[in-house]
Scaffold this active site. Sequence first.
Site, PDB file in Angstrom:
ATOM      1  N   ARG A 112       0.807  -1.247   0.079  1.00  0.00           N
ATOM      2  CA  ARG A 112      -0.020  -0.103   0.089  1.00  0.00           C
ATOM      3  C   ARG A 112       0.868   1.493   0.012  1.00  0.00           C
ATOM      4  O   ARG A 112       1.983   1.215   0.707  1.00  0.00           O
ATOM      5  CB  ARG A 112      -0.857  -0.023   1.332  1.00  0.00           C
ATOM      6  CG  ARG A 112      -1.941   1.181   1.423  1.00  0.00           C
ATOM      7  CD  ARG A 112      -2.932   0.981   0.486  1.00  0.00           C
ATOM      8  NE  ARG A 112      -4.089   1.630   0.887  1.00  0.00           N
ATOM      9  CZ  ARG A 112      -5.080   1.826   0.008  1.00  0.00           C
ATOM     10  NH1 ARG A 112      -5.141   1.429  -1.266  1.00  0.00           N
ATOM     11  NH2 ARG A 112      -6.158   2.477   0.308  1.00  0.00           N
ATOM     12  N   THR A 411      -9.858  -0.401 -10.108  1.00  0.00           N
ATOM     13  CA  THR A 411      -8.413  -0.719  -9.842  1.00  0.00           C
ATOM     14  C   THR A 411      -8.322  -2.009 -10.703  1.00  0.00           C
ATOM     15  O   THR A 411      -9.262  -2.109 -11.508  1.00  0.00           O
ATOM     16  CB  THR A 411      -8.032  -0.967  -8.125  1.00  0.00           C
ATOM     17  OG1 THR A 411      -6.953  -1.772  -8.109  1.00  0.00           O
ATOM     18  CG2 THR A 411      -9.181  -1.709  -7.682  1.00  0.00           C
ATOM     19  N   GLU A 450      -3.874   7.967  -4.132  1.00  0.00           N
ATOM     20  CA  GLU A 450      -4.126   6.942  -2.894  1.00  0.00           C
ATOM     21  C   GLU A 450      -4.528   7.593  -1.603  1.00  0.00           C
ATOM     22  O   GLU A 450      -5.322   7.068  -0.959  1.00  0.00           O
ATOM     23  CB  GLU A 450      -3.150   5.816  -2.631  1.00  0.00           C
ATOM     24  CG  GLU A 450      -3.937   4.326  -2.168  1.00  0.00           C
ATOM     25  CD  GLU A 450      -4.818   3.917  -3.473  1.00  0.00           C
ATOM     26  OE1 GLU A 450      -5.709   3.590  -3.291  1.00  0.00           O
ATOM     27  OE2 GLU A 450      -3.984   3.582  -4.516  1.00  0.00           O
ATOM     28  N   GLY A 499     -13.387  -0.037  -5.303  1.00  0.00           N
ATOM     29  CA  GLY A 499     -13.260   1.071  -3.985  1.00  0.00           C
ATOM     30  C   GLY A 499     -14.169   0.257  -2.832  1.00  0.00           C
ATOM     31  O   GLY A 499     -13.777  -0.960  -2.640  1.00  0.00           O
TER      32      GLY A 499
HETATM   33  N1  GLU Z   1      -8.515   2.955  -3.353  1.00  0.00           N
HETATM   34  C1  GLU Z   1      -9.284   2.013  -3.292  1.00  0.00           C
HETATM   35  C2  GLU Z   1      -8.936   0.813  -2.156  1.00  0.00           C
HETATM   36  O1  GLU Z   1      -7.775   0.832  -1.954  1.00  0.00           O
HETATM   37  C3  GLU Z   1      -9.231   1.035  -4.497  1.00  0.00           C
HETATM   38  C4  GLU Z   1      -9.796   1.838  -5.653  1.00  0.00           C
HETATM   39  C5  GLU Z   1     -10.688   0.736  -6.340  1.00  0.00           C
HETATM   40  O2  GLU Z   1     -10.764  -0.275  -6.226  1.00  0.00           O
HETATM   41  O3  GLU Z   1     -11.481   1.094  -7.468  1.00  0.00           O
HETATM   42  O4  GLU Z   1      -9.745   0.453  -1.588  1.00  0.00           O
END
Ligand code: GLU
Length: 602
Positions: A112, A411, A450, A499
């Site tokens: 991360r 992602t 992030e 997300g």
């Molecule tokens: N920033 C999100 C997370 O770490 C991921 C973004 C996404 O999955 O679209 O959970």
Amino acid sequence: MRALGRLAPALLLSVALVALTTAPAARAGGLLPPAPKSPEAAGYGGAVSSVSAEATDIGIAVLRRGGNAVDAAVAAAAALGVTEPYSSGIGGGGYFVYYDARTHRVSTLDGRETAPATADQSLFLENGKPLAFADAVSSGLSVGTPGTAQTWQQALRLWGTRSFADSLKPAEKLARDGFVVDGTFAQQTAANATRFAAFPATRALFLPGGKPPAVGTLFRNPDLAATYRELEREGTGALYRGDIGRDVTSLVQHPQVDPASGWNARPGKLTTADLAAYQVRRQAPTEVDYRGLDVYSIAPSSSGGTTVGEALNILSHFDLRHASSSQYLHDYLEATRIAFADRNRWVGDPRFVDVPTPGLLSERFADSRACLIKPDSSLTSPLAPADPAHPSPTCSSAGIAAPTTYEGTNTTHLTVADRWGNVVSYTLTIEQTGGSAMVVPGRGFLLNNELTDFDFTPAVAGVPDPNLPGPAKRPRSSMSPTIVLKGGRFDFALGSPGGSTIITTVLQTLLGHVDRSLSLEQAIAAPRASQRNGARSDAEPAFLASPDAAALTAVGEVFAPNPEIGAATGIQSLPDGRLQAAAEPVRRGGGAAAVVWPVGPQ
Ligand code: GLU
């Protein structure tokens, strides 16, 4: 398209001939067909499932040449950095989960991104007020120290058989030679065109001639090819202690914006010292027993493993196999409502806050939460959390409810299995589609945003918030790369972007497969709904059109339409010894599942 493994050899030959004869015709028109891909494939010798045909092919080629699942996963992830540059790449981070068939053990890497060492709770405050998300996202302020390149290097060192340099080579070639733009890539570029145009380096790469690249054209990224080549020669030191890193921090501290855009790109404070201090964390996975299966996922700093795990423990109280479809979905939505209430109160970076991971995953705690679920009425959100250290004997929530704060929805997830039975489940991201919108000049990759996964201010005034910014702290994630074992052996693995909906997509898919007799690909394809302790549950159009939606509405559930939730990939070990790779048939333009030696029927 069904997997080729299903087709008879004669038919295969004619498919190949048609491809050979139609390709030049397509080229004569100036446009190329996108690389072919199939959302399912079954067979032997290893399997790869990702959203990208090129990444899956590169992973399969590594497996075919004798590489293991980790080698293939790193090579495929590097390829995703080329074909999915808005969702992944060395400008971002992720979580890598690995099952070793020899030791029967699951290990994880937390790659991360981290905040700069100078960050504190005021990171996203301006004149004492929190920035709007839109003002924070396309900026240097939102960029965390990237963890992805170090994750690849660590994974290869610990469990791989190929060098870091060898693993980047196929992706380097792909970046140089190019890939055919498909509808999803063109649409994602168009959706980000305004903010991409504000940054000259981003505009030059992703808006050639001022427009998104057209579907059917070749997209090349020679700068990224050169960056990969430098990493091959010099290792990750070029990024964490060298000139690539200097380019990264210089851009973060002095975002290069086109003045004509009028965009105020706030600078960040990331330094070369932050890059040099960055460390991927090796940590124990989360583990829960669900109906005799061992479900492993990622521990905090992601909330994925604890939240999916708590919901599974709660759902162990219900007979989902024999429940009606709407009753099953009711129990699923209620379990995630409760698990998100607890996640929001307790989960953050464990180096900074005391995260009660064992308590959140304890059966005693789940017992004290499952009793909240009533068969004929929905709970009201926001629901208050409970304290895992003191499970309520009277089935009551304590504390003050904290809302689920916004997280980007893009992602990418990659699942790989090899012929020896090793498995990788790896979710990687740059957060928002297109991350911070800042391409590092001359380097060909986007930086993440992030740090916007932190809460900008306490979610509830006066209640401790585990997810406020801090020095070198990791923002809370929802990524949930999951591996499931049966009797110590690989059963299936999966993950998704989306997300905070990642958690519900992984859980719903897992339940569909384990409790509702769906094959993994059917469970991935099923219409989705997502409840995250909000007043309304997101639901896809096909879900809303089902009789279940009406039945759930009748017991008090309120739905908000969401055109598309998640884009899962997974691999299953079939009872006959074959591997089944599965991806989305439709969402995000469909995924790419493949095996080394296809053998039907599926
Ligand atoms: N920033 C999100 C997370 O770490 C991921 C973004 C996404 O999955 O679209 O959970």
